[in-house]
Design a protein around this motif. Structure first.
Motif, PDB file in Angstrom:
ATOM      1  N   GLN A  50       0.770  -1.343  -0.123  1.00 57.03           N
ATOM      2  CA  GLN A  50       0.073   0.035   0.091  1.00 57.03           C
ATOM      3  C   GLN A  50       0.766   1.245   0.119  1.00 57.03           C
ATOM      4  O   GLN A  50       0.648   2.262  -0.718  1.00 57.03           O
ATOM      5  N   VAL A  51       1.772   1.247   0.668  1.00 58.42           N
ATOM      6  CA  VAL A  51       2.910   2.362   0.699  1.00 58.42           C
ATOM      7  C   VAL A  51       3.452   2.732  -0.687  1.00 58.42           C
ATOM      8  O   VAL A  51       3.500   3.691  -1.110  1.00 58.42           O
ATOM      9  N   ASN A  52       3.679   1.582  -1.181  1.00 57.67           N
ATOM     10  CA  ASN A  52       4.292   1.746  -2.834  1.00 57.67           C
ATOM     11  C   ASN A  52       3.243   2.461  -3.578  1.00 57.67           C
ATOM     12  O   ASN A  52       3.513   3.020  -4.379  1.00 57.67           O
ATOM     13  N   PHE A  53       2.049   1.858  -3.608  1.00 57.91           N
ATOM     14  CA  PHE A  53       0.633   2.077  -4.258  1.00 57.91           C
ATOM     15  C   PHE A  53       0.626   3.467  -4.150  1.00 57.91           C
ATOM     16  O   PHE A  53       0.315   4.392  -5.058  1.00 57.91           O
ATOM     17  N   VAL A  54       0.287   4.010  -2.958  1.00 59.10           N
ATOM     18  CA  VAL A  54       0.151   5.393  -2.512  1.00 59.10           C
ATOM     19  C   VAL A  54       1.028   6.362  -3.135  1.00 59.10           C
ATOM     20  O   VAL A  54       0.812   7.526  -3.657  1.00 59.10           O
ATOM     21  N   GLU A  55       2.249   6.215  -2.923  1.00 60.18           N
ATOM     22  CA  GLU A  55       3.607   6.978  -3.288  1.00 60.18           C
ATOM     23  C   GLU A  55       3.862   6.672  -4.752  1.00 60.18           C
ATOM     24  O   GLU A  55       4.153   8.077  -5.403  1.00 60.18           O
ATOM     25  N   LYS A  56       3.683   5.497  -5.418  1.00 60.35           N
ATOM     26  CA  LYS A  56       4.431   5.590  -6.840  1.00 60.35           C
ATOM     27  C   LYS A  56       3.192   5.515  -7.805  1.00 60.35           C
ATOM     28  O   LYS A  56       3.417   5.982  -8.859  1.00 60.35           O
ATOM     29  N   VAL A  57       2.039   5.058  -7.286  1.00 56.24           N
ATOM     30  CA  VAL A  57       1.143   5.013  -8.370  1.00 56.24           C
ATOM     31  C   VAL A  57       0.100   6.371  -8.174  1.00 56.24           C
ATOM     32  O   VAL A  57      -0.323   7.053  -9.089  1.00 56.24           O
ATOM     33  N   LEU A  58      -0.377   6.758  -6.998  1.00 55.41           N
ATOM     34  CA  LEU A  58      -1.301   7.692  -6.784  1.00 55.41           C
ATOM     35  C   LEU A  58      -0.585   9.006  -6.526  1.00 55.41           C
ATOM     36  O   LEU A  58      -1.213  10.059  -6.656  1.00 55.41           O
ATOM     37  N   LYS A  59       0.748   8.864  -6.444  1.00 54.69           N
ATOM     38  CA  LYS A  59       1.684   9.836  -6.044  1.00 54.69           C
ATOM     39  C   LYS A  59       1.203  10.909  -5.045  1.00 54.69           C
ATOM     40  O   LYS A  59       1.312  12.285  -5.085  1.00 54.69           O
ATOM     41  N   ILE A  60       0.634  10.247  -3.970  1.00 56.23           N
ATOM     42  CA  ILE A  60       0.473  11.036  -2.666  1.00 56.23           C
ATOM     43  C   ILE A  60       1.385  10.865  -1.596  1.00 56.23           C
ATOM     44  O   ILE A  60       1.819   9.728  -1.464  1.00 56.23           O
ATOM     45  N   GLN A  61       1.908  11.972  -0.950  1.00 53.60           N
ATOM     46  CA  GLN A  61       2.873  11.806  -0.029  1.00 53.60           C
ATOM     47  C   GLN A  61       2.213  11.337   1.252  1.00 53.60           C
ATOM     48  O   GLN A  61       1.417  11.937   1.932  1.00 53.60           O
ATOM     49  N   LEU A  62       3.044  10.368   1.930  1.00 57.78           N
ATOM     50  CA  LEU A  62       2.335   9.730   3.033  1.00 57.78           C
ATOM     51  C   LEU A  62       2.975  10.481   4.183  1.00 57.78           C
ATOM     52  O   LEU A  62       3.952  11.369   4.006  1.00 57.78           O
ATOM     53  N   PRO A  63       2.289  10.740   5.443  1.00 56.52           N
ATOM     54  CA  PRO A  63       2.639  11.493   6.552  1.00 56.52           C
ATOM     55  C   PRO A  63       3.931  10.704   6.987  1.00 56.52           C
ATOM     56  O   PRO A  63       4.590   9.800   6.802  1.00 56.52           O
ATOM     57  N   HIS A  64       4.759  11.657   7.760  1.00 62.25           N
ATOM     58  CA  HIS A  64       6.315  11.388   8.127  1.00 62.25           C
ATOM     59  C   HIS A  64       6.289  10.120   9.041  1.00 62.25           C
ATOM     60  O   HIS A  64       7.274   9.362   8.973  1.00 62.25           O
ATOM     61  N   SER A  65       5.115  10.087   9.763  1.00 63.85           N
ATOM     62  CA  SER A  65       5.112   8.983  10.660  1.00 63.85           C
ATOM     63  C   SER A  65       5.367   7.437  10.207  1.00 63.85           C
ATOM     64  O   SER A  65       5.730   6.540  10.971  1.00 63.85           O
ATOM     65  N   PHE A  66       4.978   7.432   8.798  1.00 60.91           N
ATOM     66  CA  PHE A  66       5.036   6.043   8.187  1.00 60.91           C
ATOM     67  C   PHE A  66       6.752   5.838   7.579  1.00 60.91           C
ATOM     68  O   PHE A  66       6.951   4.827   7.231  1.00 60.91           O
ATOM     69  N   LYS A  67       7.549   6.824   7.615  1.00 59.11           N
ATOM     70  CA  LYS A  67       8.454   6.737   6.618  1.00 59.11           C
ATOM     71  C   LYS A  67       9.436   5.667   7.182  1.00 59.11           C
ATOM     72  O   LYS A  67      10.217   4.872   6.666  1.00 59.11           O
ATOM     73  N   ASN A  68       9.866   5.620   8.799  1.00 55.68           N
ATOM     74  CA  ASN A  68      10.901   4.591   9.284  1.00 55.68           C
ATOM     75  C   ASN A  68      10.526   3.405   9.707  1.00 55.68           C
ATOM     76  O   ASN A  68      10.771   2.704  10.250  1.00 55.68           O
ATOM     77  N   ILE A  69       9.157   2.913   9.235  1.00 54.82           N
ATOM     78  CA  ILE A  69       8.603   1.732   9.769  1.00 54.82           C
ATOM     79  C   ILE A  69       8.936   0.674   8.587  1.00 54.82           C
ATOM     80  O   ILE A  69       8.536   0.666   7.601  1.00 54.82           O
ATOM     81  N   GLU A  70       9.561  -0.512   9.238  1.00 56.55           N
ATOM     82  CA  GLU A  70       9.950  -1.380   8.289  1.00 56.55           C
ATOM     83  C   GLU A  70       9.321  -2.672   8.023  1.00 56.55           C
ATOM     84  O   GLU A  70       9.632  -3.246   6.990  1.00 56.55           O
ATOM     85  N   ASN A  71       8.593  -3.007   9.070  1.00 61.45           N
ATOM     86  CA  ASN A  71       7.958  -4.342   8.964  1.00 61.45           C
ATOM     87  C   ASN A  71       6.376  -4.079   8.862  1.00 61.45           C
ATOM     88  O   ASN A  71       5.768  -3.113   9.511  1.00 61.45           O
TER      89      ASN A  71
END
Length: 262
Positions: free
Chosen positions: A195-216
């Protein structure tokens, strides 16, 4: 206190094994995604919607990308809708011309056609709150929404968003412009890397910063559900009453969200 109404999206060919859970959730309506055209819309999307409508008695909406249907297929669709318990459709533009022989190229064109041919049909369309960042884009979006409303659209479902303040402002701009149709807040809980990839790469929507460093995915699911719950509560406090969940077939997540709000 602001009421809480919600609908949710399911995939075509959804399993009926979770019908009991779906009925307990009791959403205002469910929308069924469009299938790949080669797999036949009528054998997948339409059949799934019809089966779920008859077995759950929940209002069912079918997705109709404007660029998907030939004149012959639309004639068949009109006949099927006219004699079936499905009375609602979500008209979408479609990112590209799915069917090279399609008769229409825009959601507005298809909305006008359906509104004229089946006046009783409940037509839904999408809207894009992210356009608020540009005065030009916002005015174009509002003009398009007004045209769709005039053509028969009764409900708008928003593109997913993460900036609650911008969404509330967007709704206020729409109301000030005279748009009276219901505007549902489109919520997608971010619960996995796909979903992260879909939102950022397909929809071109920036996620909130709180999601950036979550690895699993385990931690991501917890954070995503918590963010979505917070989002819903904040919007309710601002007077937003109607929500649409883009969780596809993840009924467990929907139950967590509704239990956390109700």
């Amino acid at each position: 206190m602001t009421t809480f109404n919600y609908s949710l999206e399911l995939l075509q060919n959804s399993s009926i094994s979770e019908l009991a859970t779906l009925q307990k959730l009791d959403p205002e309506f469910i929308s069924i995604t469009y299938t790949n055209h080669a797999l036949s819309f009528f054998k997948t999307t339409f059949t799934t919607a019809l089966t779920l409508r008859k077995t759950t008695h929940i209002k069912t909406v079918i997705h109709l990308p404007a660029t998907s249907f030939t004149k012959k297929e639309l004639t068949t669709l009109l006949a099927e809708l006219d004699c079936s318990p499905i009375d609602s459709v979500l008209v979408l533009s479609g990112d590209q011309k799915i069917n090279k022989k399609s008769i229409y190229t825009s959601a507005l064109e298809l909305t006008r056609f359906l509104g004229n041919e089946l006046p009783h049909l409940n037509i839904l369309c999408s809207c894009h709150p992210e356009t608020i960042t540009s005065k030009v884009d916002l005015q174009k979006e509002i003009d398009l929404m007004k045209a769709k409303e005039s053509a028969g659209c009764k409900i708008f479902i928003s593109q997913i968003f993460f900036d609650n303040t911008s969404f509330v402002k967007f709704v206020k701009y729409c109301r000030a412009a005279g748009i009276k149709a219901q505007i549902r807040a489109g919520i997608m809980p971010i619960i996995n890397k796909n979903q992260v990839n879909f939102v950022e790469k397909v929809l071109k929507i920036q996620l909130p910063h709180s999601f950036k460093n979550i690895e699993n995915n385990t931690d991501l699911r917890k954070a995503g559900i918590q963010f979505a719950l917070s989002q819903i509560k904040i919007l309710k406090d601002k007077g937003i009453a109607n929500f649409h969940f883009f969780t596809m077939n993840d009924l467990e997540t929907i139950k967590i969200l509704t239990d956390g709000v109700l």
